[in-house]
Motif scaffolding. Sequence first.
Motif, PDB file in Angstrom:
ATOM      1  N   LEU A 398       0.767  -1.278  -0.026  1.00 54.75           N
ATOM      2  CA  LEU A 398       0.109  -0.120   0.102  1.00 54.75           C
ATOM      3  C   LEU A 398       0.931   1.457   0.149  1.00 54.75           C
ATOM      4  O   LEU A 398       0.566   2.163  -0.801  1.00 54.75           O
ATOM      5  CB  LEU A 398      -0.782   0.006   1.045  1.00 54.75           C
ATOM      6  CG  LEU A 398      -1.902  -1.071   1.331  1.00 54.75           C
ATOM      7  CD1 LEU A 398      -2.874  -1.179   2.617  1.00 54.75           C
ATOM      8  CD2 LEU A 398      -2.824  -0.808   0.019  1.00 54.75           C
ATOM      9  N   THR A 399       1.863   1.491   0.742  1.00 53.89           N
ATOM     10  CA  THR A 399       2.865   2.589   0.883  1.00 53.89           C
ATOM     11  C   THR A 399       3.512   2.445  -0.646  1.00 53.89           C
ATOM     12  O   THR A 399       3.619   3.914  -1.146  1.00 53.89           O
ATOM     13  CB  THR A 399       3.965   2.387   1.800  1.00 53.89           C
ATOM     14  OG1 THR A 399       3.287   2.125   3.212  1.00 53.89           O
ATOM     15  CG2 THR A 399       4.666   3.638   1.937  1.00 53.89           C
ATOM     16  N   MET A 400       4.076   1.525  -1.062  1.00 56.59           N
ATOM     17  CA  MET A 400       4.817   1.714  -2.467  1.00 56.59           C
ATOM     18  C   MET A 400       3.673   2.149  -3.423  1.00 56.59           C
ATOM     19  O   MET A 400       3.793   2.822  -4.398  1.00 56.59           O
ATOM     20  CB  MET A 400       5.263   0.272  -2.895  1.00 56.59           C
ATOM     21  CG  MET A 400       6.444  -0.069  -2.108  1.00 56.59           C
ATOM     22  SD  MET A 400       8.009   1.060  -2.303  1.00 56.59           S
ATOM     23  CE  MET A 400       8.197   1.102  -3.892  1.00 56.59           C
ATOM     24  N   ALA A 401       2.319   1.580  -3.236  1.00 57.01           N
ATOM     25  CA  ALA A 401       1.232   1.923  -4.521  1.00 57.01           C
ATOM     26  C   ALA A 401       1.144   3.303  -4.259  1.00 57.01           C
ATOM     27  O   ALA A 401       0.833   4.173  -5.153  1.00 57.01           O
ATOM     28  CB  ALA A 401       0.166   1.059  -4.293  1.00 57.01           C
ATOM     29  N   THR A 402       1.117   3.965  -3.085  1.00 55.42           N
ATOM     30  CA  THR A 402       0.704   5.556  -2.721  1.00 55.42           C
ATOM     31  C   THR A 402       1.770   6.191  -3.111  1.00 55.42           C
ATOM     32  O   THR A 402       1.633   7.409  -3.784  1.00 55.42           O
ATOM     33  CB  THR A 402       0.532   5.516  -1.250  1.00 55.42           C
ATOM     34  OG1 THR A 402      -0.461   4.810  -0.714  1.00 55.42           O
ATOM     35  CG2 THR A 402       0.046   7.230  -1.133  1.00 55.42           C
ATOM     36  N   MET A 403       3.107   5.820  -3.027  1.00 54.98           N
ATOM     37  CA  MET A 403       4.330   6.620  -3.463  1.00 54.98           C
ATOM     38  C   MET A 403       4.203   6.470  -5.011  1.00 54.98           C
ATOM     39  O   MET A 403       4.369   7.764  -5.501  1.00 54.98           O
ATOM     40  CB  MET A 403       5.473   5.936  -2.980  1.00 54.98           C
ATOM     41  CG  MET A 403       5.545   6.286  -1.291  1.00 54.98           C
ATOM     42  SD  MET A 403       7.074   5.247  -0.645  1.00 54.98           S
ATOM     43  CE  MET A 403       8.428   5.996  -1.646  1.00 54.98           C
ATOM     44  N   VAL A 404       3.948   5.361  -5.666  1.00 56.74           N
ATOM     45  CA  VAL A 404       3.884   5.584  -7.094  1.00 56.74           C
ATOM     46  C   VAL A 404       2.963   6.475  -7.687  1.00 56.74           C
ATOM     47  O   VAL A 404       3.058   7.334  -8.515  1.00 56.74           O
ATOM     48  CB  VAL A 404       3.764   4.154  -7.769  1.00 56.74           C
ATOM     49  CG1 VAL A 404       3.337   4.226  -9.403  1.00 56.74           C
ATOM     50  CG2 VAL A 404       5.021   3.397  -7.342  1.00 56.74           C
ATOM     51  N   TRP A 405       1.486   6.351  -6.966  1.00 52.50           N
ATOM     52  CA  TRP A 405       0.688   7.392  -7.583  1.00 52.50           C
ATOM     53  C   TRP A 405       0.817   8.697  -7.337  1.00 52.50           C
ATOM     54  O   TRP A 405       0.602   9.521  -8.171  1.00 52.50           O
ATOM     55  CB  TRP A 405      -0.646   7.021  -6.878  1.00 52.50           C
ATOM     56  CG  TRP A 405      -1.804   7.622  -7.203  1.00 52.50           C
ATOM     57  CD1 TRP A 405      -2.594   7.326  -8.141  1.00 52.50           C
ATOM     58  CD2 TRP A 405      -2.340   8.894  -6.425  1.00 52.50           C
ATOM     59  NE1 TRP A 405      -3.583   8.275  -8.221  1.00 52.50           N
ATOM     60  CE2 TRP A 405      -3.503   9.268  -7.356  1.00 52.50           C
ATOM     61  CE3 TRP A 405      -1.954   9.558  -5.418  1.00 52.50           C
ATOM     62  CZ2 TRP A 405      -4.299  10.428  -6.921  1.00 52.50           C
ATOM     63  CZ3 TRP A 405      -2.823  10.726  -5.123  1.00 52.50           C
ATOM     64  CH2 TRP A 405      -3.995  11.076  -5.799  1.00 52.50           C
ATOM     65  N   GLU A 406       1.460   9.006  -6.170  1.00 49.71           N
ATOM     66  CA  GLU A 406       1.869  10.585  -6.128  1.00 49.71           C
ATOM     67  C   GLU A 406       2.782  10.989  -6.779  1.00 49.71           C
ATOM     68  O   GLU A 406       2.776  11.970  -7.285  1.00 49.71           O
ATOM     69  CB  GLU A 406       2.471  10.626  -4.563  1.00 49.71           C
ATOM     70  CG  GLU A 406       1.381  10.494  -3.356  1.00 49.71           C
ATOM     71  CD  GLU A 406       1.755  10.571  -2.162  1.00 49.71           C
ATOM     72  OE1 GLU A 406       3.049  10.411  -1.959  1.00 49.71           O
ATOM     73  OE2 GLU A 406       0.859  10.556  -0.973  1.00 49.71           O
ATOM     74  N   GLN A 407       3.781  10.194  -7.230  1.00 49.30           N
ATOM     75  CA  GLN A 407       4.842  10.375  -8.195  1.00 49.30           C
ATOM     76  C   GLN A 407       4.473  10.506  -9.654  1.00 49.30           C
ATOM     77  O   GLN A 407       4.667  11.643 -10.241  1.00 49.30           O
ATOM     78  CB  GLN A 407       6.009   9.276  -8.159  1.00 49.30           C
ATOM     79  CG  GLN A 407       6.959   9.551  -9.197  1.00 49.30           C
ATOM     80  CD  GLN A 407       7.876  10.834  -8.826  1.00 49.30           C
ATOM     81  OE1 GLN A 407       7.881  11.008  -7.573  1.00 49.30           O
ATOM     82  NE2 GLN A 407       8.668  11.379  -9.585  1.00 49.30           N
ATOM     83  N   GLN A 408       3.334   9.706  -9.985  1.00 48.71           N
ATOM     84  CA  GLN A 408       2.751  10.034 -11.292  1.00 48.71           C
ATOM     85  C   GLN A 408       1.955  11.335 -11.318  1.00 48.71           C
ATOM     86  O   GLN A 408       1.990  12.052 -12.293  1.00 48.71           O
ATOM     87  CB  GLN A 408       1.855   8.720 -11.730  1.00 48.71           C
ATOM     88  CG  GLN A 408       2.625   7.535 -11.763  1.00 48.71           C
ATOM     89  CD  GLN A 408       1.581   6.184 -11.873  1.00 48.71           C
ATOM     90  OE1 GLN A 408       0.379   6.394 -11.732  1.00 48.71           O
ATOM     91  NE2 GLN A 408       2.125   5.509 -12.548  1.00 48.71           N
ATOM     92  N   GLN A 409       1.228  11.632 -10.149  1.00 46.25           N
ATOM     93  CA  GLN A 409       0.561  12.949 -10.367  1.00 46.25           C
ATOM     94  C   GLN A 409       1.358  14.167 -10.234  1.00 46.25           C
ATOM     95  O   GLN A 409       1.114  15.052 -10.999  1.00 46.25           O
ATOM     96  CB  GLN A 409      -0.503  12.742  -8.962  1.00 46.25           C
ATOM     97  CG  GLN A 409      -1.425  11.877  -8.734  1.00 46.25           C
ATOM     98  CD  GLN A 409      -2.565  12.044 -10.160  1.00 46.25           C
ATOM     99  OE1 GLN A 409      -2.844  12.937 -10.221  1.00 46.25           O
ATOM    100  NE2 GLN A 409      -2.986  10.885 -10.710  1.00 46.25           N
ATOM    101  N   ALA A 410       2.579  14.064  -9.623  1.00 50.35           N
ATOM    102  CA  ALA A 410       3.324  15.087  -9.580  1.00 50.35           C
ATOM    103  C   ALA A 410       4.157  15.386 -11.057  1.00 50.35           C
ATOM    104  O   ALA A 410       4.141  16.384 -11.260  1.00 50.35           O
ATOM    105  CB  ALA A 410       4.471  14.855  -8.508  1.00 50.35           C
ATOM    106  N   GLU A 411       4.306  13.999 -11.595  1.00 50.43           N
ATOM    107  CA  GLU A 411       4.940  14.288 -13.011  1.00 50.43           C
ATOM    108  C   GLU A 411       3.925  14.750 -13.774  1.00 50.43           C
ATOM    109  O   GLU A 411       4.249  15.560 -14.947  1.00 50.43           O
ATOM    110  CB  GLU A 411       5.478  12.964 -13.354  1.00 50.43           C
ATOM    111  CG  GLU A 411       6.535  12.474 -12.727  1.00 50.43           C
ATOM    112  CD  GLU A 411       6.993  11.064 -13.023  1.00 50.43           C
ATOM    113  OE1 GLU A 411       6.407  10.262 -13.892  1.00 50.43           O
ATOM    114  OE2 GLU A 411       8.020  10.611 -12.491  1.00 50.43           O
ATOM    115  N   ALA A 412       2.707  14.354 -13.727  1.00 55.94           N
ATOM    116  CA  ALA A 412       1.624  14.838 -14.748  1.00 55.94           C
ATOM    117  C   ALA A 412       1.528  16.323 -14.455  1.00 55.94           C
ATOM    118  O   ALA A 412       1.090  16.985 -15.470  1.00 55.94           O
ATOM    119  CB  ALA A 412       0.321  14.182 -14.517  1.00 55.94           C
TER     120      ALA A 412
END
Length: 425
Positions: A398-412
């Motif tokens: 869950l932590t890794m999925a959250t970090m990936v999602w936040e990273q994708q949102q920041a990059e977008a």
Amino acid sequence: MSSSNKVGESTRVKSDISPCAAPEIRRIVEQKENWGGWATTLNDATIFEYIMRQVGCESVAVRELYSMEEGYLREEKSCFGIIFLMPYNEHYETQAGEELTSLPAGMWYSNQIADNACASYALLNILMNLNDVPLGTQLEGFREFTLGLLPPHRGQAVDGFKSIKNAHNSFCFRYEIEEADLILYEEALGDSDPKSELKPKDSHRRKRAKFNEAEVAHDQADQIDGPHHYIAYVQVGGCLWELDGLKQTPFKVGDCNNENFAVRVGSRMRELTARCSDLSIDFGIFALEPAKAPQLEKQHQANAREIGAIERKLQGTDPRSSLRTEELLSGLLILPPLDTDDFGQQDRMTTEQLVELRANLIQKQKEIEMEKDKLFNEESRKALELARNRHDYEPFILTMATMVWEQQQAEAKTGKTKKKGRKGR
């Protein structure tokens, strides 16, 4: 019942602290230990062994069997009992057998009181009937405590057996605890809702008839991914008994002995599986048998005492034939004989025969030590596998999925900003 398919800020942990001392992991462990329910269990022989070891039973091992055919099971001569895993559906309910009005003398049988606990109930329904096998202080004390109880009361005692419940729940994940509690809550809510009793059953039957083909496909899928149930088979009083905790009493399958026990169980399992679709991969068979480690150690000690008796004999008759210093320093175990040991045949042997017997015993000792090393490596592999299965990876995922999602949102967001800037130029 049990299912067969189961497959922020960072915390720095000091190197001298055990991983179990980490606050997150410790909270998960405490949640399991304080939980009052039972989780589903993987159909894995090492998990059955782990449950037994946690309650002090070292003399019994569990091995998975890969066929229920007579030719395969004919070689199984040393089974204490067999646990059978099958789908829990309408085929399960149509079992045949001789139902009893009372238990046979000396039989221990417990009804399954708790949901999802059929693995441990099946295990105990076999172990508690092994009168000539050392089970350890906890299990033997539990058997003595429950000996005069009725099967339902024994089931309640099993539900309160904290050691075995903690071992059983060691491999469950946090989401499984939450799901089990949610199911109990919904069942309690449904029982208290008067509208639930007014649902027309006839319309439900018509719907099932209308979607018959879909139901067939659903039935096959349910046999693979749906609930499953463990059933125990044990020999008591020269008869084969089917000990199913969900049944009020055991079922007497028929006469059997040590030689044909596994074969008779195989016949019964084929009878049950014939009622299901041809999905034999979905069944599990586990044999309880004598553990190798205690047997090897017992034989190793007996050989060491016999070598000691030979040495004592040779030192009195021909000291020159005694073991040399380098042989004594090679790690060879030599023990003095016990008062109960009987090596009277040595009195009739010549020196040459004693030396030859000693050489044979030393060779056996080396073979036993190799077998013990092999068994130790296997147990180490199992321990590593169990440790991995016990670890709950959900928080990490869950932590890794959250970090990936936040990273994708920041990059977008960054990409859109740059694109607008270039367009303005």
